[in-house]
Scaffold this motif. Structure first.
Motif, PDB file in Angstrom:
ATOM      1  N   LEU A   1      -0.799  -4.693 -25.875  1.00 42.00           N
ATOM      2  CA  LEU A   1       0.155  -4.457 -24.917  1.00 42.00           C
ATOM      3  C   LEU A   1      -0.050  -3.245 -23.888  1.00 42.00           C
ATOM      4  CD1 LEU A   1       3.688  -5.307 -26.481  1.00 42.00           C
ATOM      5  CD2 LEU A   1       2.273  -6.821 -25.118  1.00 42.00           C
ATOM      6  N   LYS A   2      -0.674  -2.346 -24.100  1.00 38.10           N
ATOM      7  CA  LYS A   2      -1.029  -1.061 -23.548  1.00 38.10           C
ATOM      8  C   LYS A   2      -2.302  -1.427 -22.332  1.00 38.10           C
ATOM      9  CE  LYS A   2       1.238   1.652 -26.783  1.00 38.10           C
ATOM     10  NZ  LYS A   2       1.622   3.044 -27.517  1.00 38.10           N
ATOM     11  N   GLN A   3      -3.143  -2.496 -22.864  1.00 38.08           N
ATOM     12  CA  GLN A   3      -4.298  -2.658 -22.058  1.00 38.08           C
ATOM     13  C   GLN A   3      -3.832  -3.087 -20.485  1.00 38.08           C
ATOM     14  OE1 GLN A   3      -6.328  -5.800 -24.119  1.00 38.08           O
ATOM     15  NE2 GLN A   3      -6.652  -4.350 -25.812  1.00 38.08           N
ATOM     16  N   VAL A   4      -2.687  -3.312 -20.264  1.00 37.00           N
ATOM     17  CA  VAL A   4      -2.369  -3.660 -18.825  1.00 37.00           C
ATOM     18  C   VAL A   4      -2.269  -2.390 -18.079  1.00 37.00           C
ATOM     19  CG1 VAL A   4       0.064  -2.805 -19.119  1.00 37.00           C
ATOM     20  CG2 VAL A   4      -0.626  -4.806 -17.323  1.00 37.00           C
ATOM     21  N   THR A   5      -2.639  -1.143 -18.538  1.00 37.38           N
ATOM     22  CA  THR A   5      -2.948   0.047 -17.943  1.00 37.38           C
ATOM     23  C   THR A   5      -4.480   0.101 -16.979  1.00 37.38           C
ATOM     24  OG1 THR A   5      -3.744   1.248 -19.669  1.00 37.38           O
ATOM     25  CG2 THR A   5      -1.716   1.834 -19.630  1.00 37.38           C
ATOM     26  N   ALA A   6      -5.162  -0.886 -17.521  1.00 36.80           N
ATOM     27  CA  ALA A   6      -6.364  -0.968 -16.859  1.00 36.80           C
ATOM     28  C   ALA A   6      -5.884  -1.716 -15.461  1.00 36.80           C
ATOM     29  CB  ALA A   6      -7.401  -1.925 -17.574  1.00 36.80           C
ATOM     30  N   VAL A   7      -5.192  -2.533 -15.222  1.00 36.91           N
ATOM     31  CA  VAL A   7      -4.653  -3.190 -14.230  1.00 36.91           C
ATOM     32  C   VAL A   7      -4.097  -1.883 -13.256  1.00 36.91           C
ATOM     33  CG1 VAL A   7      -3.119  -4.794 -13.092  1.00 36.91           C
ATOM     34  CG2 VAL A   7      -4.228  -5.521 -14.909  1.00 36.91           C
ATOM     35  N   PHE A   8      -3.174  -1.156 -13.709  1.00 35.06           N
ATOM     36  CA  PHE A   8      -2.722  -0.074 -13.186  1.00 35.06           C
ATOM     37  C   PHE A   8      -3.764   0.853 -12.355  1.00 35.06           C
ATOM     38  CE2 PHE A   8       1.140  -0.499 -16.321  1.00 35.06           C
ATOM     39  CZ  PHE A   8       1.552  -1.856 -15.600  1.00 35.06           C
TER      40      PHE A   8
ATOM     41  N   SER B   1       6.748  -1.412 -12.818  1.00 28.61           N
ATOM     42  CA  SER B   1       7.361  -2.069 -11.388  1.00 28.61           C
ATOM     43  C   SER B   1       6.927  -1.252 -10.467  1.00 28.61           C
ATOM     44  CB  SER B   1       8.784  -2.248 -11.688  1.00 28.61           C
ATOM     45  OG  SER B   1       9.364  -0.641 -11.859  1.00 28.61           O
ATOM     46  N   GLY B   2       6.708  -0.143 -10.469  1.00 29.29           N
ATOM     47  CA  GLY B   2       6.168   0.808  -9.468  1.00 29.29           C
ATOM     48  C   GLY B   2       4.873   0.551  -8.991  1.00 29.29           C
ATOM     49  N   PHE B   3       3.938   0.566 -10.154  1.00 31.03           N
ATOM     50  CA  PHE B   3       2.689   0.155  -9.731  1.00 31.03           C
ATOM     51  C   PHE B   3       2.464  -1.249  -9.085  1.00 31.03           C
ATOM     52  CE2 PHE B   3       1.357   3.573 -12.536  1.00 31.03           C
ATOM     53  CZ  PHE B   3       0.068   3.732 -11.844  1.00 31.03           C
ATOM     54  N   TYR B   4       3.229  -2.305  -9.630  1.00 29.38           N
ATOM     55  CA  TYR B   4       3.122  -3.817  -9.079  1.00 29.38           C
ATOM     56  C   TYR B   4       3.610  -3.660  -7.546  1.00 29.38           C
ATOM     57  CZ  TYR B   4       2.014  -5.566 -13.858  1.00 29.38           C
ATOM     58  OH  TYR B   4       1.363  -5.997 -14.826  1.00 29.38           O
ATOM     59  N   ALA B   5       4.805  -2.801  -7.220  1.00 26.73           N
ATOM     60  CA  ALA B   5       5.258  -2.937  -5.831  1.00 26.73           C
ATOM     61  C   ALA B   5       4.028  -1.988  -4.955  1.00 26.73           C
ATOM     62  CB  ALA B   5       6.527  -2.029  -5.868  1.00 26.73           C
ATOM     63  N   ALA B   6       3.283  -1.099  -5.395  1.00 26.56           N
ATOM     64  CA  ALA B   6       2.103  -0.529  -4.700  1.00 26.56           C
ATOM     65  C   ALA B   6       1.212  -1.683  -4.379  1.00 26.56           C
ATOM     66  CB  ALA B   6       1.745   0.726  -5.469  1.00 26.56           C
ATOM     67  N   GLU B   7       0.824  -2.461  -5.512  1.00 29.58           N
ATOM     68  CA  GLU B   7      -0.217  -3.347  -5.295  1.00 29.58           C
ATOM     69  C   GLU B   7       0.256  -4.583  -4.286  1.00 29.58           C
ATOM     70  OE1 GLU B   7      -2.075  -6.562  -8.556  1.00 29.58           O
ATOM     71  OE2 GLU B   7       0.246  -6.531  -8.301  1.00 29.58           O
ATOM     72  N   ARG B   8       1.328  -5.017  -4.110  1.00 29.21           N
ATOM     73  CA  ARG B   8       1.645  -5.905  -3.229  1.00 29.21           C
ATOM     74  C   ARG B   8       1.621  -5.432  -1.648  1.00 29.21           C
ATOM     75  NH1 ARG B   8       2.305  -9.081   0.244  1.00 29.21           N
ATOM     76  NH2 ARG B   8       3.782 -10.656   0.611  1.00 29.21           N
ATOM     77  N   LEU B   9       2.108  -4.170  -1.809  1.00 34.22           N
ATOM     78  CA  LEU B   9       2.300  -3.399  -0.384  1.00 34.22           C
ATOM     79  C   LEU B   9       0.836  -3.105   0.056  1.00 34.22           C
ATOM     80  CD1 LEU B   9       5.219  -0.509  -0.640  1.00 34.22           C
ATOM     81  CD2 LEU B   9       5.162  -2.751   0.544  1.00 34.22           C
ATOM     82  N   LEU B  10      -0.114  -2.516  -0.474  1.00 31.24           N
ATOM     83  CA  LEU B  10      -1.354  -2.047  -0.277  1.00 31.24           C
ATOM     84  C   LEU B  10      -2.255  -3.413  -0.156  1.00 31.24           C
ATOM     85  CD1 LEU B  10      -1.903   0.933  -2.672  1.00 31.24           C
ATOM     86  CD2 LEU B  10      -1.693   0.997  -0.137  1.00 31.24           C
TER      87      LEU B  10
END
Length: 441
Positions: A50-57, A9-18
């Motif tokens: 399920l851990k492959q999402v870290t590439a998005v982060f 959730s923290g990374f996705y919030a950063a994504e939207r702000l940036l």
């Protein structure tokens, strides 16, 4: 902007702000020296996809204006008031790390545990590395019927050879190699219509080699598998799978068993010096006389949900176990707290998938952007508490994203020598040493 908590959730919030095209700097603050939250410490080791999402982060971390500050803890290092004085907005993405107790007698006996502690232990979380789980008994009981219960059951019932090629913590693998657990009961207070299992995970446990999955027919009635109005397709598929498991009964003779139990309300855990049994009662109307059901076991896990930690200066919704908020804006008795927001599990409670956090965090970030005309006029503190933290602090407490890259490379290299995707460092001392490239032996 400051975001507290470096989970999904923290990374996705950063994504939207940036991604807003406004001049923006976002600091992602995390009390541990590593990012990814429950993706690293909550996803079961035998679910690597399920851990492959870290590439998005990682792509989000590369966005201009992003900064990761690991090893910074609210309270000991900085207060919420400090952050509000130093940033135009603060988003709390602190998750729901605390497991819920059942509130029954005997829950403090050795052998009775929170599911969240066991999950952290086998995933190598520094907070749980020294916990002990007695696996010498042949039966374990898990109270709660969500996917976390299935994760725990799989870890207990899978062979060590199956787990050896995962990123499970070395100390957990060693303990499981000597485990005598052969039967796991997954118990729910209500019937099959109230399960929170996904059909994919149910199918996975039903297909475990040398393990039989079944529903105890003493816990069900003819109408038990009727679908409530409005049941979605995924839940209907899960209920249908349980109905099939009730029909096959004990058709196969296997070394291990996973037994699904229903309509059992936990009443107490019993034992002289440690857990020996857990006692349940049937719901009202089940039988003419009140019925007590005891299950002999050496381990009990409470897997009935999680809640957020309360933070000094942040209103708390005790009923929901979250920070008090209205669509992501923190509220205090109905009054908005200017500049303070929340997203993820600390906003809505522990529900949904990793992907659910994206929409949740984007909603909160959109609220921040909508409030910017007022927030941008706030006078910030002359001395920012986090100014100067960066690569030059590598020898100190704080960790930046390049430090994490070094930790990650070291863990992957350790794992490669063992035929694993990674071998995690489970102590803070070793994590910091890896960041400084002073690797432990």
């Amino acid at each position: 902007m400051a975001i507290v908590g470096a989970g999904p959730s923290g990374f996705y919030a950063a994504e939207r702000l940036l991604g807003s095209a406004l001049p923006m700097r976002v600091d992602l603050l995390e009390r541990l020296p590593v990012p990814y939250g429950l993706v690293r410490y909550g996803v079961a080791p035998d679910h690597p996809k399920l851990k492959q999402v870290t590439a998005v982060f990682d792509r989000i971390a590369a966005m201009p204006g992003f900064r990761f500050v690991g090893g910074l803890e609210l309270g000991p290092d900085v207060s919420v008031d400090d952050l509000l004085a130093s940033y135009h907005a603060v988003i709390l993405a602190t998750g729901a790390p605390l497991g819920r107790h059942m509130g029954i007698p005997g829950e403090d006996l050795p052998g009775s545990h929170l599911a969240s502690d066991f999950v952290g232990w086998y995933n190598g979380h520094p907070d749980q590395k020294n916990r002990h789980f007695d696996l010498s008994g042949e039966r374990a009981v898990i109270v709660g019927q969500g996917n976390v219960s299935l994760d725990i059951a799989r870890i207990l019932l899978k062979s060590v050879d199956e787990l050896r090629r995962t990123d499970i913590a070395a100390h957990a693998l060693d303990a499981l190699a000597h485990s005598r657990v052969r039967e796991v009961h997954i118990v729910g207070r209500r019937g099959p219509a109230d399960i929170r299992f996904s059909p994919k995970e149910l199918h996975e446990i039903a297909q475990l080699p040398s393990c039989e999955a079944l529903v105890d027919v003493a816990d069900i009635r003819t109408e038990s598998f009727a679908l409530p109005a409005g049941t979605d397709a995924e839940k209907a598929a899960a209920i249908a799978m349980l109905e099939r498991l009730a029909c096959v009964g004990a058709a196969r003779e296997q070394n291990k068993r996973c037994v699904f139990r229903f309509h059992l309300e936990p009443q107490g855990i019993e034992g002289a010096a440690s857990v020996e049994r857990i006692r349940f009662g049937r719901p009202s109307g089940w039988a003419a006389e009140p019925e007590s059901v005891g299950i002999e076991c050496g381990l009990v896990f409470s897997s009935i949900g999680r809640r957020s930690c309360s933070l000094e200066g942040v209103p708390y919704d005790d009923g929901r176990g979250t920070h008090a908020n209205l669509h992501g804006r923190v509220v205090d008795g109905g009054r908005l707290v200017s500049g303070l927001y929340v997203c993820g599990w600390s906003k809505r409670g522990p529900q949904g998938t990793i992907g659910t956090n994206r929409a949740c965090s984007h909603e909160t970030a959109a609220a921040v952007l909508a409030d910017l005309p007022a927030l941008a006029h706030r006078t910030l503190a002359a001395e920012h508490p986090l100014l100067g933290i960066g690569p030059t602090h590598r020898a100190g407490k704080y960790i930046d994203f390049q430090d994490w890259v070094r930790i990650n490379a070291a863990e992957v290299a350790r794992g490669a020598r063992l035929g694993k995707p990674r071998e995690k460092f489970v102590s803070l001392e070793h994590l910091y040493a890896a960041a400084r490239e002073e690797l432990p032996c």
